[in-house]
Design an enzyme around this catalytic site. Structure first.
Site, short mmCIF file in Angstrom:
data_model
loop_
_atom_site.label_atom_id
_atom_site.label_comp_id
_atom_site.label_asym_id
_atom_site.label_seq_id
_atom_site.Cartn_x
_atom_site.Cartn_y
_atom_site.Cartn_z
N GLU A 106 0.86 -1.18 0.00
CA GLU A 106 0.00 0.00 0.00
C GLU A 106 0.90 1.23 0.00
OE1 GLU A 106 -3.67 0.98 2.80
OE2 GLU A 106 -1.84 1.99 3.48
N ASP A 107 1.06 1.81 -1.16
CA ASP A 107 1.96 2.95 -1.31
C ASP A 107 1.30 4.01 -2.17
OD1 ASP A 107 4.07 4.70 -1.53
OD2 ASP A 107 5.11 3.54 -3.06
#
Length: 911
Positions: free
Chosen positions: A624-625
């Protein structure tokens, strides 16, 4: 250690007599001379006649590590490692970023070398939980170990010892504290009144085995005699019965049969070369039959030290290696749990409360141990403490189900255990297992993702400010309750993922890691760097080997202990950049390699993915970036970070923006498609979602609340608003599900349009639980039942027809004026009309394959809360030979406003 001390040195000035406290201790490759008075044992006997080189362990370990490094570099070259491989594959030419990748690769190799100086291998790095924390030892004791380099004194205090800081302790400089700051404390079981000490000093007990044999009455001496009688053939036990034979031969080799016994008698010793020549001269005429069966030859000629080789019969050596070790006899000396409980009182009983006591330069501290596996956080003014979890074997949870196979595509149901119930309270693992898991299975999902599982002090943080990384949150139940949840999920064919937070930690001191040992830089960076710029959390020091040991072991712990199937790594931007992701990006690769990038954090992520996938080949890691760091899902060997999937965070932000701020007739179809498809090169590895917990929990509103929350169906215009909301809810989810990659996620309750946001109990709402739950009763009827039925059909598109695993969609029709989108995926055709007013009687949509197409899903059906405007005779469409959208054929379909249709090619026509 200097060169000369790497071998057994014999000089006139340092020679001492061999006493009965000195033993020659054998290792398969080396012979050591050790003073067993320091070890507290009577000698280590290894009954092998082998060729032995006298050297020290440190030198041998260094040699092995050099060989390991050499073989590792060779294997890397053979595997085709290219630090900029993914840049070349994508045709990206950026000299600065390429140089950054090469430097990062070199730094990673150096880091691995440093790790291998401290750890035997990378599995050892990832298995700290096998040593650290509280562990039952087989020799009637409990061992405790934790890291606190800034402390001067460490002890375990708890209700089992009256919270005494002196009863179970270890001090700096004494056994129990090493050079790296690890404290080792032994908690001895107490002998019951009237019981005598064990006959065998190293007596072992089986605490948790299925069988419990108790005390058989057979003594250890009898078992050892039985081993000698049954195991050894005549003559093989020669070194057992005469353990001093090799030392005696060495002594005789050096000093002759009547050698000196004291330093005064010793006199001068010739150098090694002279003594060796003397030996050769004395024995040059000896026949082979007169040579001793175990000969000692000096190979240290010409050197200031001696190297002795013990030469034995090759035939005997081969025979010995082929012989199975006598382990069963040793195991027979172990006693059972019944015998242990009869003789001893456990040093720390199951369920005991305890803390770690440190004496530091700033005074005494009490901390919850960093590696504790069960913790009761601060509650109602009570001080936090760890709970010793060691249930008796008859009540400990036993796994029943094996892990499901990893599917080709993921349909993830995101959950929070605490809010999963209908009642205004914190729900438990047990309630979740009984009520939510069956619903997830019926709804057609094949995985669950749990948030807020590791222990956290404050419930309202949703679990994102972790205090105890190895502990399952006690507010939901016990560790065994969590095992039962995962086991039941696996039995239903559901994978279990954890939302893991290694990007930061809670700033709490008593129950967390902040100022753990009194110093400010134990686990975290010192000064401003050690604090998140906006959230007040602590930032890990990823370049520290002990921090890496802690974090990577934590990942391996949840897989090993709880059988989880993967992780979503939360908020990578917070750790990758020193600005924590709160900066403007210019769509330039320089943003990903400038001075604000934490290279240590990147190397941690690479190591984590490498080690996890090596130890657990079926593990799944999701990134999750928000910044979409280049190479997230590329293999490590090609310069990537090694994740299996990445989350498309832009999709939900786009939908919220459209629903909140843009009139329906101004929605851009081009923007919708470009946002949902995102990066085409990695679209296959994209995890898509329309809304996750962020929209419902993080101060926002769910789509259902935005679209039709509070709408009165009976009020003027209410029906129209409800129809609009239901139609868009279905269309948004359908296009997000079908146009993305091989993974899709939905937050608990959003599939049926949960009408209310989530609000955790805080002081601002008088600690109310009224919005911290899920209204499962809404599934039974009305619009929520319709939306739930539609979501089931979505899942079935992938479950029975494999939509998500059919490769990337072919998008051939995006019309902003008409607000129509059409694309195909395999033999399936998807058509969306987002226009709020216009319906199209005969809308032309291009198709590649001529034939008959049958509508298999229509969002406007009455059973899904639609109006049923499409008649049954319109469900079957035959293609027309007409070039549309660059395709050779087309369909003329009826498209009501705000509806979506899915067709399947059922018959191919050859023209």
């Amino acid at each position: 250690m200097n060169k000369s001390s790497s071998f057994l040195s014999v000089t006139p000035t340092k020679m001492v007599s061999l006493s009965n406290q000195t033993r020659f201790c054998f290792h398969p490759n080396n012979l050591f001379v050790s003073d067993t008075r320091r070890l507290g044992i009577s000698g280590v006997n290894f009954p092998r006649k082998i060729k032995v080189k006298i050297t020290c362990f440190a030198a041998e370990r260094q040699r092995q590590q050099k060989q390991k490094k050499k073989s590792q570099s060779t294997s890397d070259a053979e595997a085709g490692v290219d630090p900029v491989g993914f840049l070349n594959k994508l045709g990206i030419a950026d000299r600065i970023f390429a140089q950054f990748l090469r430097e990062r690769h070199k730094a990673l190799k150096d880091l691995k070398d440093e790790i291998l100086k401290r750890h035997f291998d990378f599995r050892d790095l990832a298995s700290g939980f096998e040593l650290l924390g509280m562990h039952r030892h087989m020799e009637h004791r409990v061992d405790f170990m934790d890291w606190g380099p800034g402390a001067r004194y460490g002890a375990i205090i708890g209700d089992f010892n009256g919270w005494s800081p002196t009863e179970n302790s270890a001090r700096e400089g004494l056994f129990g504290h090493d050079d790296f700051g690890y404290w080792f404390i032994i908690l001895e079981d107490k002998l019951r009144e009237g019981e005598e000490q064990d006959e065998l000093y190293f007596q072992q007990y089986n605490y948790v085995d299925d069988y419990d044999k108790g005390d058989s009455g057979v003594s250890a001496e009898e078992i050892f005699q039985k081993a000698n009688d049954e195991y050894w053939e005549p003559g093989e036990d020669r070194f057992i019965k005469n353990r001093y034979e090799v030392p005696a031969k060495l002594y005789e080799q050096l000093f002759g049969p009547n050698g000196p016994q004291t330093l005064e008698e010793l006199g001068d010793i010739p150098d090694a070369e002279t003594r060796y020549k003397q030996y050769q001269e004395e024995h040059k005429n000896d026949p082979p039959s007169n040579l001793p069966p175990c000969d000692i030859i000096d190979k240290g000629q010409g050197k200031p030290y001696d190297i002795f080789n013990v030469v034995t019969s090759p035939e005997w050596t081969k025979k010995f290696y082929e012989k199975e070790p006598p382990i069963p006899y040793w195991l027979e000396t172990r006693k059972g749990r019944k015998a242990w409980l009869k003789k001893y009182i456990p040093a720390i009983p199951h369920g005991s409360k305890y803390r770690l006591y440190f004496n530091t330069p700033d005074g005494p501290l009490e901390r919850v141990p960093a590696w504790a596996t069960y913790v009761q956080p601060e509650d109602e003014g009570k001080q936090a403490y760890a709970i010793h979890w060691e249930p008796p074997p008859e009540s400990a949870y036993k796994w029943k189900n094996s892990k499901p196979e990893v599917p080709k595509s993921l349909r993830i149901y995101e959950c929070h255990v605490g809010i999963s119930g209908s009642e205004p309270k914190i729900s438990s693992f047990e309630e979740f297992t009984k009520k939510v898991l069956p619903h997830v299975k019926r709804a057609g999902y094949n995985a669950i993702q749990l948030i807020g599982i590791p222990e956290h002090k404050d419930y309202f943080t949703v679990g994102y400010r972790v205090t105890n990384f190895f502990a399952v949150s006690s507010r939901y139940g016990t560790p065994d309750d969590f095992k039962r949840l995962i086991d039941e999920a696996h039995g239903l064919g559901l994978l279990v993922f954890l939302d893991i937070v290694h990007s930061y930690a809670a700033a709490d001191q008593m129950v967390g890691l902040s100022l753990f040992d009194g110093s400010n830089d134990c686990y975290f960076h010192y000064g401003k760097r050690g604090h998140h710029k906006h959230w007040g959390t602590r930032m890990f020091k990823y370049g520290d080997l002990d921090v890496l040991h802690f974090l990577i072991s934590n990942l391996n712990w949840w897989i090993t202990e709880y059988q989880v199937d993967g992780y979503q790594f939360h908020s990578l931007a917070s750790m990758i950049y020193t600005h924590n992701g709160f900066a403007s990006f210019n769509n330039d690769l320089d943003d990903y390699c400038n001075q604000y990038v934490d290279r240590d954090a990147l190397m941690y992520l690479i190591l984590a993915n490498e080690i996890l996938h090596d130890l657990h080949p079926n593990i799944i890691t999701i990134a999750e970036d928000a910044t979409y760091y280049p190479g997230l899902c590329e293999s490590v060997s090609q310069g990537g970070l090694g994740f299996d999937y990445y989350v498309n965070l832009s999709a939900s932000e786009m939908w919220v923006s459209l629903l909140d701020s843009v009139p329906d007739n101004e929605w851009s179809m081009s923007k919708i498609v470009s946002t949902l498809v995102a990066n085409k090169e990695y679209a296959d590895k994209m995890l898509s979602y329309a809304e996750s917990h962020n929209q419902s929990i993080s101060g926002g509103r769910s789509f259902a609340e935005i679209l039709f929350g509070g709408v009165d169906n009976g009020s003027p215009g209410g029906r129209q608003l409800l129809d609009r909301g239901v139609s868009l809810h279905k269309m948004i989810r359908l296009i997000t599900f079908t146009i993305g990659g091989r993974a899709y996620l939905n937050f608990m309750g959003n599939e049926f349009g949960h009408p209310e946001r989530v609000e955790f109990p805080t002081q601002s709402n008088n600690f109310s639980f009224s919005l911290a739950n899920r209204r499962w009763d809404l599934l039974e009827s009305g619009v929520h039942h319709h939306l739930s039925s539609f979501d089931k059909e979505l899942m079935d598109l992938d479950k029975s027809k494999g939509i998500l695993s059919r490769g990337l969609p072919s998008i051939h029709h995006v019309n902003d004026a008409n607000m129509v989108i059409s694309f195909s995926r395999g033999p399936f055709l998807f058509i969306f009309n987002f226009h709020p007013l216009n319906s199209y009687e005969k809308y032309d949509v291009g198709i590649e394959e001529a034939g008959e197409y049958t509508m298999i899903l229509n969002s406007d059906e009455v059973k899904y809360g639609g109006q049923g405007l499409v008649s049954e005779d319109q469900y079957l469409q035959r293609s027309i030979s007409k070039r549309i959208d660059g395709q050779r054929n087309c369909l003329e379909v009826f498209l009501p406003s705000r509806t979506a249709q899915v067709y399947k090619l059922t018959r191919i026509l050859r023209i």
